[in-house]
Design an enzyme around this catalytic site. Structure first.
Site, PDB file in Angstrom:
ATOM      1  N   PRO A   1      -6.573   2.941  13.020  1.00 42.98           N
ATOM      2  CA  PRO A   1      -5.685   2.014  13.727  1.00 42.98           C
ATOM      3  C   PRO A   1      -4.229   2.260  13.355  1.00 42.98           C
ATOM      4  O   PRO A   1      -3.897   2.378  12.176  1.00 42.98           O
ATOM      5  CB  PRO A   1      -6.158   0.636  13.238  1.00 42.98           C
ATOM      6  CG  PRO A   1      -6.857   0.894  11.946  1.00 42.98           C
ATOM      7  CD  PRO A   1      -7.449   2.259  12.055  1.00 42.98           C
TER       8      PRO A   1
ATOM      9  N   THR B   1      -0.360   0.887  14.368  1.00 45.01           N
ATOM     10  CA  THR B   1       0.635   0.073  15.066  1.00 45.01           C
ATOM     11  C   THR B   1       1.769   0.974  15.545  1.00 45.01           C
ATOM     12  O   THR B   1       2.317   1.754  14.765  1.00 45.01           O
ATOM     13  CB  THR B   1       1.169  -1.013  14.094  1.00 45.01           C
ATOM     14  OG1 THR B   1       0.102  -1.911  13.828  1.00 45.01           O
ATOM     15  CG2 THR B   1       2.345  -1.768  14.685  1.00 45.01           C
TER      16      THR B   1
ATOM     17  N   HIS C   1      -9.923  -6.844  11.500  1.00 42.05           N
ATOM     18  CA  HIS C   1      -8.983  -6.305  10.507  1.00 42.05           C
ATOM     19  C   HIS C   1      -9.096  -7.135   9.226  1.00 42.05           C
ATOM     20  O   HIS C   1      -8.543  -8.225   9.126  1.00 42.05           O
ATOM     21  CB  HIS C   1      -7.563  -6.383  11.074  1.00 42.05           C
ATOM     22  CG  HIS C   1      -6.563  -5.547  10.338  1.00 42.05           C
ATOM     23  ND1 HIS C   1      -6.764  -5.068   9.066  1.00 42.05           N
ATOM     24  CD2 HIS C   1      -5.343  -5.081  10.715  1.00 42.05           C
ATOM     25  CE1 HIS C   1      -5.709  -4.356   8.689  1.00 42.05           C
ATOM     26  NE2 HIS C   1      -4.829  -4.341   9.677  1.00 42.05           N
TER      27      HIS C   1
ATOM     28  N   TYR D   1      -3.691  -8.922   5.363  1.00 39.71           N
ATOM     29  CA  TYR D   1      -3.607  -9.876   6.471  1.00 39.71           C
ATOM     30  C   TYR D   1      -4.609 -11.023   6.255  1.00 39.71           C
ATOM     31  O   TYR D   1      -5.205 -11.134   5.182  1.00 39.71           O
ATOM     32  CB  TYR D   1      -3.788  -9.130   7.803  1.00 39.71           C
ATOM     33  CG  TYR D   1      -2.652  -8.149   8.034  1.00 39.71           C
ATOM     34  CD1 TYR D   1      -1.353  -8.619   8.234  1.00 39.71           C
ATOM     35  CD2 TYR D   1      -2.853  -6.769   7.986  1.00 39.71           C
ATOM     36  CE1 TYR D   1      -0.291  -7.731   8.409  1.00 39.71           C
ATOM     37  CE2 TYR D   1      -1.793  -5.876   8.161  1.00 39.71           C
ATOM     38  CZ  TYR D   1      -0.516  -6.366   8.369  1.00 39.71           C
ATOM     39  OH  TYR D   1       0.537  -5.497   8.523  1.00 39.71           O
TER      40      TYR D   1
ATOM     41  N   GLY E   1      -5.074   8.855  10.355  1.00 33.81           N
ATOM     42  CA  GLY E   1      -3.970   8.132  10.958  1.00 33.81           C
ATOM     43  C   GLY E   1      -2.818   9.033  11.364  1.00 33.81           C
ATOM     44  O   GLY E   1      -2.706   9.463  12.516  1.00 33.81           O
TER      45      GLY E   1
HETATM   46  C1  LIG Z   1       2.632   4.059  11.725  1.00 37.95           C
HETATM   47  C2  LIG Z   1       1.434   3.428  11.057  1.00 37.95           C
HETATM   48  C3  LIG Z   1       0.867   2.298  11.608  1.00 37.95           C
HETATM   49  C4  LIG Z   1      -0.272   1.725  11.043  1.00 37.95           C
HETATM   50  N1  LIG Z   1      -0.854   0.656  11.649  1.00 37.95           N
HETATM   51  C5  LIG Z   1      -2.018   0.148  11.186  1.00 37.95           C
HETATM   52  C6  LIG Z   1      -2.700  -0.871  11.908  1.00 37.95           C
HETATM   53  O1  LIG Z   1      -2.282  -1.310  12.986  1.00 37.95           O
HETATM   54  N2  LIG Z   1      -3.853  -1.340  11.370  1.00 37.95           N
HETATM   55  C7  LIG Z   1      -4.358  -0.873  10.190  1.00 37.95           C
HETATM   56  O2  LIG Z   1      -5.411  -1.328   9.743  1.00 37.95           O
HETATM   57  N3  LIG Z   1      -3.740   0.130   9.508  1.00 37.95           N
HETATM   58  C8  LIG Z   1      -2.611   0.661   9.996  1.00 37.95           C
HETATM   59  N4  LIG Z   1      -2.007   1.710   9.355  1.00 37.95           N
HETATM   60  C9  LIG Z   1      -2.724   2.377   8.255  1.00 37.95           C
HETATM   61  C10 LIG Z   1      -3.511   3.577   8.834  1.00 37.95           C
HETATM   62  O3  LIG Z   1      -4.581   3.135   9.639  1.00 37.95           O
HETATM   63  C11 LIG Z   1      -4.091   4.468   7.718  1.00 37.95           C
HETATM   64  O4  LIG Z   1      -4.847   3.655   6.856  1.00 37.95           O
HETATM   65  C12 LIG Z   1      -3.017   5.197   6.921  1.00 37.95           C
HETATM   66  O5  LIG Z   1      -2.093   5.860   7.775  1.00 37.95           O
HETATM   67  C13 LIG Z   1      -3.649   6.223   5.962  1.00 37.95           C
HETATM   68  O6  LIG Z   1      -4.387   7.180   6.714  1.00 37.95           O
HETATM   69  P1  LIG Z   1      -3.811   8.661   6.911  1.00 37.95           P
HETATM   70  O7  LIG Z   1      -3.554   9.211   5.542  1.00 37.95           O
HETATM   71  O8  LIG Z   1      -4.870   9.406   7.642  1.00 37.95           O
HETATM   72  O9  LIG Z   1      -2.523   8.525   7.691  1.00 37.95           O
HETATM   73  C14 LIG Z   1      -0.836   2.284   9.868  1.00 37.95           C
HETATM   74  C15 LIG Z   1      -0.236   3.409   9.295  1.00 37.95           C
HETATM   75  C16 LIG Z   1       0.870   3.988   9.876  1.00 37.95           C
HETATM   76  C17 LIG Z   1       1.450   5.234   9.274  1.00 37.95           C
END
Ligand SMILES: Cc1cc2nc3c(=O)[nH]c(=O)nc-3n(C[C@H](O)[C@H](O)[C@H](O)COP(=O)(O)O)c2cc1C
Length: 362
Positions: free
Chosen positions: A23, A25, A172, A177, A315
């Site tokens: 996920p 944002t 979530h 949160y 992500g």
């Molecule tokens: C731009 C951005 C937005 C994110 N938005 C959410 C979100 O809406 N919900 C959520 O549970 N985590 C959110 N995260 C956390 C990511 O889902 C993820 O846990 C984090 O980027 C680590 O994974 P990665 O190393 O593959 O990027 C967000 C992270 C980033 C960088």
């Protein structure tokens, strides 16, 4: 790479591969919190994921404080999401909605309401608002009646998600949160049946899952946790005991999948990791575990082959590489991401990361 490309069943949802889009944002829904064609195009570009977990999506205005993030409480929002889910499906993908109540992290300048939480606490640091960063304000502790109403709001949003064409929902429960504000004792200071013991702190999550599962069928429900990180002021004195008990509860409730944001050092989470909780959860839970944070496909493959997880969610690499799954399959190079456009609005840094063929042609 073969284990990453084996199909996987998450309850009612059949994934063709085990590379899930985490996920994310992206703040492109505008002040009405309504999804649009820009978002449809973005998600359609990423339909090669085994499953897309949508960006966090507010269940109510009360629960949504992030500027320009989407919601799922109005007819217009359902119509907007329908446009997104149609586009994903037309490109062969699957998508679930991440259901979000931000609790004490909602700033009143966005919601026009005092935030609500498990307890009357104030989050540290600053909220993103339409008027720049502002200090958080103190939340009020939810009354029992409000808890009942919020639980019902989750069920309504879940029904809306199905009406909008989602394959299911993810509650979530991570990142500090509302669900996390009830789970962890650093934020939950209640002395009634929703606070104190682990059993009591699991109650809100349990009621939310029962309501959402009752509304749309538990085989379409997952949940996300961030058990080993201190995040947005939320932590727990004994995360292993808490999340092991949560795993037992999810087993009883027959929730088919959990996504765990469980960073290892060095971490992107900007927080202090404690010991990993996933081994304790794995031994108590027979559903599927999707592991997240800082993985590339080699490290993900190792965890899946070792039996620690069934799939990985990715992500930031999905932001920069719309065709990430294809690139992994081909061992192709990756685009670099630009964090300055994560939440900047508009198509730049959102729709313009090239897919492989375009990148090669350039
Ligand atoms: C731009 C951005 C937005 C994110 N938005 C959410 C979100 O809406 N919900 C959520 O549970 N985590 C959110 N995260 C956390 C990511 O889902 C993820 O846990 C984090 O980027 C680590 O994974 P990665 O190393 O593959 O990027 C967000 C992270 C980033 C960088």
């Amino acid at each position: 790479m073969s284990a990453l490309f084996e199909p996987l069943q998450l309850g009612a949802i059949q994934l063709p591969n085990r590379i899930v889009m985490a996920p994310l944002t992206r703040a492109r829904a505008g002040m009405e919190a309504t999804p649009n064609e820009l978002m449809a195009a973005y998600y359609a570009q990423r339909a090669g994921a085994g499953l897309i977990i949508s960006e966090a999506t507010g269940i109510t205005r009360e629960g949504l404080g992030w500027p320009d993030a989407p919601g799922l409480w109005s007819e217009y929002q359902v119509e907007g999401w329908q446009c997104v889910t149609d586009a994903v499906r037309a490109h062969g993908g699957r998508i679930v909605a991440q259901l979000w109540h931000m609790g004490r992290l909602v700033h009143p300048s966005v919601s026009c309401l005092q935030p609500v939480s498990s307890s009357a606490t104030t989050a540290p640091d600053f909220a993103h608002t339409y008027m720049g960063k502002k200090p958080y304000v103190q939340a009020r502790a939810a009354s029992r009646d409000e808890i009942r109403r919020i639980v019902a709001d989750y069920a309504i949003a879940a029904r809306n998600a199905i009406t909008a064409g989602f394959d299911g929902v993810q509650v979530h429960g991570a990142n500090g949160y509302l669900v996390d504000q009830f789970l962890r004792d650093g934020a939950n200071l209640r002395t009634d049946e929703y606070g104190g013991s682990i059993e009591n702190r699991l109650r809100f999550m349990t009621e939310v899952l029962e309501a959402v599962g009752g509304a749309i069928g538990m085989d379409r429900v997952g949940i996300r946790f961030s058990p080993n990180i201190y995040v947005q002021g939320v932590e727990d004195s004994n995360p292993v005991a808490l999340f092991a008990a949560a795993a037992t509860r999810l087993e009883e409730l027959k929730v088919p999948w959990i996504e765990l944001r469980e960073p290892r050092q060095p971490t992107s989470a900007g927080a202090i990791p404690t010991e990993p909780v996933s081994p304790a959860m794995r031994s108590r839970y027979s559903g599927k575990i999707v592991i997240n944070s800082d993985f590339d496909w080699n490290s993900a493959l190792e965890r899946i082959e070792a039996g620690h997880a069934d799939a990985v969610s990715i992500g930031r690499l999905f932001i920069a590489n719309p065709d990430l799954v294809r690139r992994i399959a081909l061992g192709a190079p990756l685009n670099d991401g630009d964090s300055s456009t994560y939440y900047s609005g508009g198509a730049a840094g959102y729709l313009d990361y090239p897919a492989l063929d375009e990148a090669q042609a350039a």
